[in-house]
Design a protein around this motif. Structure first.
Motif, PDB file in Angstrom:
ATOM      1  N   ILE A  50       0.875  -1.181   0.000  1.00 33.28           N
ATOM      2  CA  ILE A  50       0.000   0.000   0.000  1.00 33.28           C
ATOM      3  C   ILE A  50       0.907   1.225   0.000  1.00 33.28           C
ATOM      4  N   ALA A  51       0.623   2.155  -0.916  1.00 35.39           N
ATOM      5  CA  ALA A  51       1.410   3.401  -0.918  1.00 35.39           C
ATOM      6  C   ALA A  51       0.768   4.370   0.069  1.00 35.39           C
ATOM      7  N   PRO A  52       1.545   4.932   0.995  1.00 39.44           N
ATOM      8  CA  PRO A  52       0.956   5.890   1.934  1.00 39.44           C
ATOM      9  C   PRO A  52       0.551   7.161   1.194  1.00 39.44           C
ATOM     10  N   GLU A  53      -0.455   7.862   1.740  1.00 37.97           N
ATOM     11  CA  GLU A  53      -0.870   9.121   1.096  1.00 37.97           C
ATOM     12  C   GLU A  53       0.202  10.186   1.262  1.00 37.97           C
ATOM     13  N   GLN A  54       0.873  10.117   2.423  1.00 33.50           N
ATOM     14  CA  GLN A  54       1.983  11.054   2.664  1.00 33.50           C
ATOM     15  C   GLN A  54       3.126  10.302   3.304  1.00 33.50           C
ATOM     16  N   GLY A  55       4.325  10.875   3.183  1.00 33.68           N
ATOM     17  CA  GLY A  55       5.473  10.311   3.872  1.00 33.68           C
ATOM     18  C   GLY A  55       6.274   9.377   2.996  1.00 33.68           C
ATOM     19  N   GLU A  56       7.363   8.876   3.575  1.00 36.25           N
ATOM     20  CA  GLU A  56       8.292   8.064   2.791  1.00 36.25           C
ATOM     21  C   GLU A  56       8.766   6.854   3.578  1.00 36.25           C
ATOM     22  N   VAL A  57       8.865   5.732   2.866  1.00 34.18           N
ATOM     23  CA  VAL A  57       9.469   4.527   3.445  1.00 34.18           C
ATOM     24  C   VAL A  57      10.800   4.327   2.728  1.00 34.18           C
ATOM     25  N   VAL A  58      11.877   4.252   3.506  1.00 37.16           N
ATOM     26  CA  VAL A  58      13.196   4.022   2.917  1.00 37.16           C
ATOM     27  C   VAL A  58      13.674   2.642   3.342  1.00 37.16           C
ATOM     28  N   LEU A  59      13.964   1.817   2.339  1.00 34.76           N
ATOM     29  CA  LEU A  59      14.410   0.461   2.598  1.00 34.76           C
ATOM     30  C   LEU A  59      15.840   0.352   2.090  1.00 34.76           C
ATOM     31  N   CYS A  60      16.766  -0.031   2.958  1.00 31.37           N
ATOM     32  CA  CYS A  60      18.189  -0.150   2.589  1.00 31.37           C
ATOM     33  C   CYS A  60      18.654   1.090   1.814  1.00 31.37           C
ATOM     34  N   ASP A  61      18.443   2.257   2.396  1.00 31.13           N
ATOM     35  CA  ASP A  61      18.922   3.536   1.844  1.00 31.13           C
ATOM     36  C   ASP A  61      18.269   3.961   0.535  1.00 31.13           C
ATOM     37  N   LYS A  62      17.180   3.297   0.132  1.00 25.70           N
ATOM     38  CA  LYS A  62      16.544   3.646  -1.140  1.00 25.70           C
ATOM     39  C   LYS A  62      15.039   3.757  -0.910  1.00 25.70           C
ATOM     40  N   SER A  63      14.445   4.829  -1.423  1.00 23.96           N
ATOM     41  CA  SER A  63      13.012   5.012  -1.234  1.00 23.96           C
ATOM     42  C   SER A  63      12.248   3.807  -1.804  1.00 23.96           C
ATOM     43  N   LEU A  64      11.294   3.306  -1.033  1.00 30.82           N
ATOM     44  CA  LEU A  64      10.563   2.100  -1.440  1.00 30.82           C
ATOM     45  C   LEU A  64       9.894   2.285  -2.800  1.00 30.82           C
ATOM     46  N   SER A  65       9.476   3.525  -3.088  1.00 29.09           N
ATOM     47  CA  SER A  65       8.770   3.780  -4.346  1.00 29.09           C
ATOM     48  C   SER A  65       9.687   3.604  -5.567  1.00 29.09           C
ATOM     49  N   THR A  66      11.002   3.552  -5.345  1.00 31.52           N
ATOM     50  CA  THR A  66      11.913   3.415  -6.490  1.00 31.52           C
ATOM     51  C   THR A  66      12.401   1.972  -6.683  1.00 31.52           C
ATOM     52  N   TRP A  67      12.003   1.072  -5.788  1.00 31.84           N
ATOM     53  CA  TRP A  67      12.390  -0.334  -5.938  1.00 31.84           C
ATOM     54  C   TRP A  67      11.532  -0.983  -7.029  1.00 31.84           C
ATOM     55  N   SER A  68      12.142  -1.844  -7.867  1.00 34.65           N
ATOM     56  CA  SER A  68      11.315  -2.611  -8.809  1.00 34.65           C
ATOM     57  C   SER A  68      10.718  -3.780  -8.027  1.00 34.65           C
ATOM     58  N   LEU A  69       9.581  -4.296  -8.526  1.00 34.87           N
ATOM     59  CA  LEU A  69       8.922  -5.414  -7.845  1.00 34.87           C
ATOM     60  C   LEU A  69       9.847  -6.616  -7.746  1.00 34.87           C
ATOM     61  N   ALA A  70      10.619  -6.868  -8.811  1.00 34.88           N
ATOM     62  CA  ALA A  70      11.510  -8.037  -8.812  1.00 34.88           C
ATOM     63  C   ALA A  70      12.603  -7.892  -7.751  1.00 34.88           C
ATOM     64  N   GLU A  71      13.191  -6.683  -7.662  1.00 37.28           N
ATOM     65  CA  GLU A  71      14.239  -6.433  -6.642  1.00 37.28           C
ATOM     66  C   GLU A  71      13.662  -6.647  -5.254  1.00 37.28           C
ATOM     67  N   LEU A  72      12.469  -6.084  -5.065  1.00 38.10           N
ATOM     68  CA  LEU A  72      11.809  -6.141  -3.759  1.00 38.10           C
ATOM     69  C   LEU A  72      11.494  -7.585  -3.374  1.00 38.10           C
ATOM     70  N   ALA A  73      11.000  -8.358  -4.353  1.00 36.35           N
ATOM     71  CA  ALA A  73      10.588  -9.734  -4.073  1.00 36.35           C
ATOM     72  C   ALA A  73      11.765 -10.632  -3.700  1.00 36.35           C
ATOM     73  N   SER A  74      12.988 -10.255  -4.118  1.00 33.45           N
ATOM     74  CA  SER A  74      14.122 -11.109  -3.763  1.00 33.45           C
ATOM     75  C   SER A  74      14.737 -10.729  -2.424  1.00 33.45           C
ATOM     76  N   LEU A  75      14.403  -9.543  -1.920  1.00 32.01           N
ATOM     77  CA  LEU A  75      15.000  -9.080  -0.661  1.00 32.01           C
ATOM     78  C   LEU A  75      14.042  -9.169   0.521  1.00 32.01           C
ATOM     79  N   ARG A  76      12.769  -8.827   0.270  1.00 32.64           N
ATOM     80  CA  ARG A  76      11.829  -8.814   1.389  1.00 32.64           C
ATOM     81  C   ARG A  76      10.637  -9.720   1.074  1.00 32.64           C
ATOM     82  N   THR A  77      10.096 -10.300   2.125  1.00 34.25           N
ATOM     83  CA  THR A  77       8.934 -11.153   1.925  1.00 34.25           C
ATOM     84  C   THR A  77       7.833 -10.722   2.869  1.00 34.25           C
TER      85      THR A  77
END
Ligand code: ATP
Length: 256
Positions: A50-77
């Protein structure tokens, strides 16, 4: 300790308002709070579902919104709360979609099998499992998805009520497995309704109420009588035996 997750000024209408929150590598975080507190919503935001209406989630120094689904699926479950499924797929076939070895005897790594004991029903259809057996398969599926990362201590798992429906032995086995994965360097956030178990099997607690984080930090500093009574609206008795926190509801609840 490096920060793997950082949330700033997150808001989701009528569901979440989180100013600042972070998780460091290897942290074993249990998320507590009453029904409707916002635990699943927070985990869905952290997982990028779910994308928040406001604010930012940073995962491993990179904003979550910039992660590709494939990258995300191999790192987090993510393990979501169980949804009904009518697929009559065999357990082994289902798990093989996520496994990194496709030989039946190597499908489930020994560390997972010791806690989850799913091998005895690999040939059963998913629809023939009990609720707790199905939950063990789902935990296995979620962890298999990022197993190469978990093995090297670089994985991130977000587990929504993994202990739901498990018998007492499997509850403690799964809590121990999660603790052991975190000790290898993985970062795990799981929600729970078992306050006593969570206080003793986590390195940090996040306590939520009404969409907000009420307290976060070391279990003994969060699971206090004051905090728990304020959030859960019942009386607690808390004592410490050696390193073990004993937490009980100590009075009957009066219905209005
Ligand atoms: N898809 C949705 N759209 C709008 N509101 C929702 C949605 N899902 C949940 N909510 C609301 O958001 C609030 C938080 O729900 P959430 O499922 O995050 O709570 P929770 O702490 O996980 O609860 P539980 O312990 O019952 O699983 C609740 O008031 C709920 O009604």
């Amino acid at each position: 300790m490096s920060t793997v997750l950082h949330l700033t000024s997150i808001s989701l209408s009528n569901r979440l308002q989180v100013d600042s929150l972070h998780a460091v590598k290897g942290e074993c975080i249990h998320l507590l709070g009453p029904n409707g507190a916002g635990k699943s919503s927070l985990m869905a935001v952290i997982a990028g579902l779910i994308a928040p209406e406001q604010g930012e989630v940073v995962l491993c120094d990179k904003s979550l919104s910039t992660w590709s689904l494939a990258e995300l699926a191999s790192l987090r479950t993510m393990l979501s709360q169980q949804l009904e499924s009518n697929f009559a797929l065999r357990v082994g076939e289902y798990l093989s979609f996520y496994a990194h070895s496709h030989r039946d005897n190597l499908l489930v790594p020994a560390m997972l099998e010791r806690a989850l004991e799913v091998k005895s029903f690999l040939y059963k259809p998913l629809t023939h499992l009990s609720g707790g057996e199905r939950q063990r398969v789902e935990i296995c599926r979620a962890l298999l998805q990022i197993w190469p990362q978990l093995e090297i201590g670089e994985g991130i798992a977000i587990l929504d009520e993994p202990l739901q429906g498990l018998d007492i032995r499997h509850q403690y086995a799964v809590a121990t497995l999660i603790q052991a994965l975190c000790a290898k360097g993985n970062t795990i956030i799981m929600s729970s309704h078992d306050i006593a178990l969570s206080a003793n099997y986590s390195t940090s607690l996040w306590l939520m109420n009404k969409g907000r984080i009420v307290a976060s930090g070391a279990p003994h500093s969060v699971a206090t009588q004051h905090n728990l009574e304020r959030v859960f609206e019942c009386h607690f008795l808390i004592s410490k035996k050696k390193n073990f926190l004993e937490i009980q509801v100590c009075a009957p609840i009066t219905l209005p």
